[in-house]
Design a protein around this motif. Structure first.
Motif, short mmCIF file in Angstrom:
data_model
loop_
_atom_site.label_atom_id
_atom_site.label_comp_id
_atom_site.label_asym_id
_atom_site.label_seq_id
_atom_site.Cartn_x
_atom_site.Cartn_y
_atom_site.Cartn_z
N PRO A 1 -48.38 -64.99 44.60
CA PRO A 1 -49.44 -65.02 43.57
C PRO A 1 -50.35 -63.54 44.64
N GLU B 1 -54.35 -63.59 44.43
CA GLU B 1 -55.37 -64.24 45.90
C GLU B 1 -55.12 -62.82 46.81
N GLY B 2 -54.83 -62.06 46.93
CA GLY B 2 -54.61 -61.67 48.51
C GLY B 2 -55.68 -60.87 48.73
N ILE B 3 -55.83 -60.38 49.57
CA ILE B 3 -56.90 -59.78 50.27
C ILE B 3 -56.93 -58.18 50.32
N PRO C 1 -50.31 -63.13 49.64
CA PRO C 1 -50.91 -64.10 50.72
C PRO C 1 -49.80 -64.93 51.33
#
Lengths: 114, 823
Positions: free
Chosen positions: A60, A63-65, A74
């Motif tokens: 997903p 949801e990553g930085i 992620p």
């Protein structure tokens, strides 16, 4: 001079909701029909949009930085450009979408065909 | 073949030994056959042969026909004119022509001198006939003819003496031994093979070859050959003598450089050449044992191959920048059945070098490494050369050695390079997480990625569990062939800010930077960097504690929602179970939560806890509330768990109350953030059922106390922890552990596990700091960890009050009909 009107791919502008649905400097997934789009709210006020599923193992991306113009998936750390969805440390790519904010509302431009 | 209308330049090569032949091959490999009409003059009436294998011919292991490199037909096929048994005697440089003993003149455009060397004959009385030739029974060991003559003569002899205890002399002695004669080796110096061996290794080798029946005489200067017609012995300067009926002289080589000095080329010991192997005449090159480069004449084969490549690059123009920088000598030999590696410096030059050595004289095993600035400056391996390939490569390429020196000498449990990279097939998988093989890494370097980081980013090698990073680093260095780019970012705490951890910490304190975005604004011109965010967040929290301004976008998703993301985007929930001890009531609540929130699996973890897998993000707060248990931190870089055994409560072997201590440790340090996760264990006796010696921190009860271990691991890397101290009480264990944790928090790199950290700092140094208080830090460290403990707050309280409204947000479903408008 001969002018040819190239048939523009028909696009749709979609209002996906208010900007404050997304945490500052974070992303959120929006489901639009069959499509899942990750919209990111940058700290400088801009928004960017990419396909929400990492092409590697369907991580997903929302949801990553993010930071420095990229998002890091992620699950396994694959990196993609927020500008055009190009893989940065991989040969994969995700679709990118034009995203804009008007008066606190986020608009995405999606092609109709897909 | 040269013909009248040949437009090619004329290239003459004098000498068809290994250097001349190899140079010709290298020139052909660069398309030089199109550029040059090549003529090779060979004084020996044979094609070229591999002189390294000569002693095999002498001892009968190989037939002379097997050691030829290129047969005469090969030259014909390549269009090269080969003149065997013809000696060049004049170089008429003004006319660019050479004269040969066949009476002809041959003109050249380019000339290569590869005349090699000849045996050095020491001044010994009665060595020669009046005509100047060596007497019957006296031999040198150099050519195929020498070999044949020695073998023939030995058939009628009883005792052969070899003068010279260097490599060639010992090779000759080995050959003679198989000819059924008694063999003595006479050496001038006080140990054998002084070029390659130090006195210890020389003495070991002496013992080994004496056991094979060869007599060795050291410190003997041969004065005269005895006997009138036949040789009957040797007389030495010390008045002693030795009976023998034949003598082989192997006292070194003299470059065949006379052709250079005689015809006006600058010549010292050898013909002087520059980095392109050009002599003082730019149309004349010299290569191999006749050439002297930067003051050195090489007598081994590897340098000569390197020279041949550079010469070919230069003369054909295929790489005009090619330059020979001199050779690093690393040789692997088998002397009298003894395997041996010798490279570079064999004795230390000064105090700044470390010497690492091992000696087991009875078995003839000796290993000695000389280390300068963390890189191998030279060494000797004898008897057991298992690590030889790796070490020779490390020496040749200047690879940084691991701090763990023991593994340089022996195959230890730790992962090590078993084969050289040359030998390793491209298909060998280097990074097992991402499936990156050697070929892909080499290709990435070839495509211009010249640092570890660049290759990691490009191939993803080393970006999984990280345990192969050292190997990737070495492979990159190897593949770069010295063109590695020093990557300053390696020393940065995070890639996006060009400062080391101490520098960054200082700046952050000076400027009072309390949030990640403030750090980017102040220290990176406002450019944020995704990869740097979590590391900065961790550091800022350690520096500022409760004053840290928490920006959740700087956290990895796990740390935003206090749960571990799974491959399907759901999360795992691991409540804290202190010391692995739970109760029926807790188990009932856990079971209820598992059912209520549709956990797809309920799993007992390795850390003695219970994992509920497959929980939706939106359900996390409710699940935590219903559990009524604190977070187990099974998702973050922090204190994770403290495993225990049953201990004195029940176990008949228990020496210490491990459960009580484990629970106390876990209650105190739960959730303490660190550069990486910390897994702990406490065992109640040395049977160590809780496996405390392979934990980041561990305690093992012994009679009258506790041993405290640090730096253990049993994951992608397996490492036994180091004993930090043995103490008496639970309180002392807790204090010491807290002190180490704080030191680790302050000094480790981001994502550096304790097993790397402890190795990097060294257990002795850590003992000095943390136990003996050598630099007076103990009190402060104890205070800092105390305030970190005091500031602890269970993150699962955010289950009652979310940090921000979007914290546990699931995807939003957009009603397309309502929202869309065609443009």
């Amino acid at each position: 001079m001969l002018c040819v009107d190239l048939p523009m791919k028909e696009t749709t502008q979609v209002l996906v909701g208010s900007l404050d649905q997304i945490g500052l400097g974070q992303g959120r997934c929006f489901v639009i029909g069959t499509r899942k789009v990750a919209v990111f709210r940058l700290r400088n006020g801009e928004v960017c949009a990419l396909d929400a599923c990492c092409p590697h193992r369907a991580g997903p991306l929302a949801e990553g930085i993010i930071g420095g113009g990229i998002v890091i998936c992620p699950l396994h750390g694959y990196k993609f450009s927020l500008a055009d969805g190009r893989g940065l440390d991989n040969d994969l790519a995700v679709s990118s979408y034009q995203a804009e904010v008007h008066e606190g509302m986020i608009f995405l431009r999606l092609s109709r065909a897909d | 073949m040269v013909s009248a209308n040949d437009s090619r330049q004329k290239l003459i090569v004098i000498g068809n030994g290994m250097a001349g032949a190899r140079t010709v091959e290298e020139i052909l490999a660069r398309g030089g056959g199109e550029q040059f009409a090549i003529t090779v003059f060979s004084e020996e009436p044979y094609g070229n042969y591999n002189r390294i294998l000569l002693s095999n011919v002498l001892c009968g292991a190989q037939d002379p026909s097997q050691i030829f490199l290129n047969p005469p037909e090969w030259y014909e096929e390549q269009g090269i004119t080969l003149r065997l048994g013809v000696r060049a005697d004049v170089i008429a440089r003004p006319h660019k022509a050479i004269h040969c003993d066949d009476g002809n003149w041959y003109s050249y455009d380019k000339l290569i001198i590869a005349t090699g060397s000849r045996p050095t004959i020491p001044p010994i009385a009665a060595l020669r006939k009046p005509t100047g030739e060596l007497r019957p029974g006296i031999f040198v060991f150099r050519t195929l003819d020498d070999c044949r003559r020695i073998a023939e003569y030995a058939a009628n002899c009883r005792h052969a003496a070899v003068i010279g205890g260097g490599l060639l002399g010992l090779e000759a002695a080995r050959g003679l031994l198989t000819q059924k004669v008694e063999v003595s080796v006479i050496h001038l110096l006080d140990h054998l093979m002084e070029q390659q061996l130090d006195p210890v290794a020389g003495a070991l080798l002496k013992r080994t070859i004496e056991a094979m029946g060869i007599k060795v005489y050291l410190k003997k200067l041969t004065k005269a050959v005895l006997g009138d017609n036949r040789v009957t012995g040797l007389a030495f300067e010390d008045g002693s003598s030795l009976e023998c009926d034949m003598v082989v002289i192997a006292t070194g080589i003299t470059p065949n450089a006379e052709i250079g000095s005689r015809w006006g080329l600058t010549t010292e010991r050898g013909i002087v050449v520059d980095d392109q192997l050009r002599t003082s005449d730019p149309d004349i090159y010299a290569v191999g044992e006749c050439a002297q480069h930067r003051g050195r004449v090489y007598g081994l084969v590897a340098p000569l191959w390197e020279q041949a490549k550079v010469l070919a690059d230069h003369i054909t123009g295929s790489n005009p920048a090619a330059a020979y920088q001199g050779s690093k000598l690393a040789t692997k030999l088998k002397v009298m059945g003894v395997e041996l590696v010798s490279m570079g410096a064999i004795t230390p030059d000064g105090e700044h070098e470390d010497v690492v050595q091992f000696l087991e004289a009875r078995r003839g095993i000796y290993k000695k490494l000389i280390i300068r600035d963390g890189r191998l400056a030279g060494g000797i391996l004898m008897g057991d050369i298992g690590k030889g390939a790796y070490l020779m490569q490390a020496y040749d390429r200047g690879i940084r050695l691991p701090d763990e020196r023991l593994s340089l000498l022996f195959e230890t449990g730790a992962p090590s390079v078993q084969v050289t990279f040359e030998e390793m097939p491209d298909s060998v998988q280097i990074c097992n997480c991402n499936g990156v093989n050697k070929g892909a890494i080499v290709a990435s370097v070839a495509a211009g990625h010249r640092s570890l980081r660049a290759v990691m980013e490009n191939t993803r090698a080393g970006t999984g569990c990280g345990s192969c990073k050292g190997l990737v680093d070495e492979l990159v260095r190897w593949a770069c062939q010295g063109e590695i780019v020093d990557d300053p970012a390696l020393h940065y705490y995070v890639p996006g800010i060009p400062l080391t951890k101490p520098e960054l910490t200082k700046k952050i304190r000076e400027l009072g930077l309390k949030s990640v975005s403030a750090v980017f604004d102040a220290l990176a011109d406002g450019r944020d960097d995704a990869q740097s965010k979590p590391g900065l967040a961790s550091l800022l929290r350690t520096i500022w504690g409760a004053d840290y301004v928490d920006e959740r976008d700087a956290r990895f998703v796990n740390d935003r929602v206090h749960a571990n993301i799974q491959n399907d985007g759901t999360f795992s929930v691991v409540p804290r179970i202190y010391g692995g001890v739970t109760s029926p009531a807790e188990l009932r609540r856990i079971a209820d939560v598992a059912e209520r929130y549709h956990a797809r699996m309920v799993k007992i973890t390795g850390g003695q806890r219970i994992d509920l897998l497959g929980i939706r993000k939106a359900d996390l707060p409710a699940a935590w509330r219903d559990l009524g248990m604190p977070s187990g931190h099974a998702y973050t870089k922090a204190f994770r768990t403290c495993k225990t055994c049953v201990g004195t409560d029940f176990c008949r072997y228990g020496l210490g109350d491990s459960t009580k201590l484990g629970i106390a440790i876990e209650k105190r340090f739960q959730g303490i953030e660190a550069p990486h996760k910390m897994k702990l264990a406490v065992s109640g006796c040395p049977r160590n059922c809780a496996e405390a010696t392979v934990k980041d921190l561990g305690a093992v009860a012994v009679e009258n106390g506790w041993q405290v271990y640090i730096g253990g691991a049993a994951g992608s890397v397996v490492r036994a922890g180091d004993l930090l101290a043995t103490v008496k009480t639970h309180q002392e264990v807790i204090t010491l552990m807290g002190r180490f944790m704080q030191y680790y928090r302050e000094n480790a790199r981001y994502a550096e596990r304790t097993y790397r950290f402890v190795e990097r700092i060294g257990i002795e140094r850590l003992k000095a700091i943390l136990v003996e208080d050598c630099d007076g830090q103990i009190t402060r460290l104890d205070q800092e960890i105390e305030s970190a403990v005091a500031a602890y707050r269970d993150p699962w309280t955010e289950g009652c009050q979310a940090y921000e409204s979007t914290q546990f947000a699931e995807p939003v479903t957009v009603n397309e009909e309502a929202a869309g408008s065609s443009v």
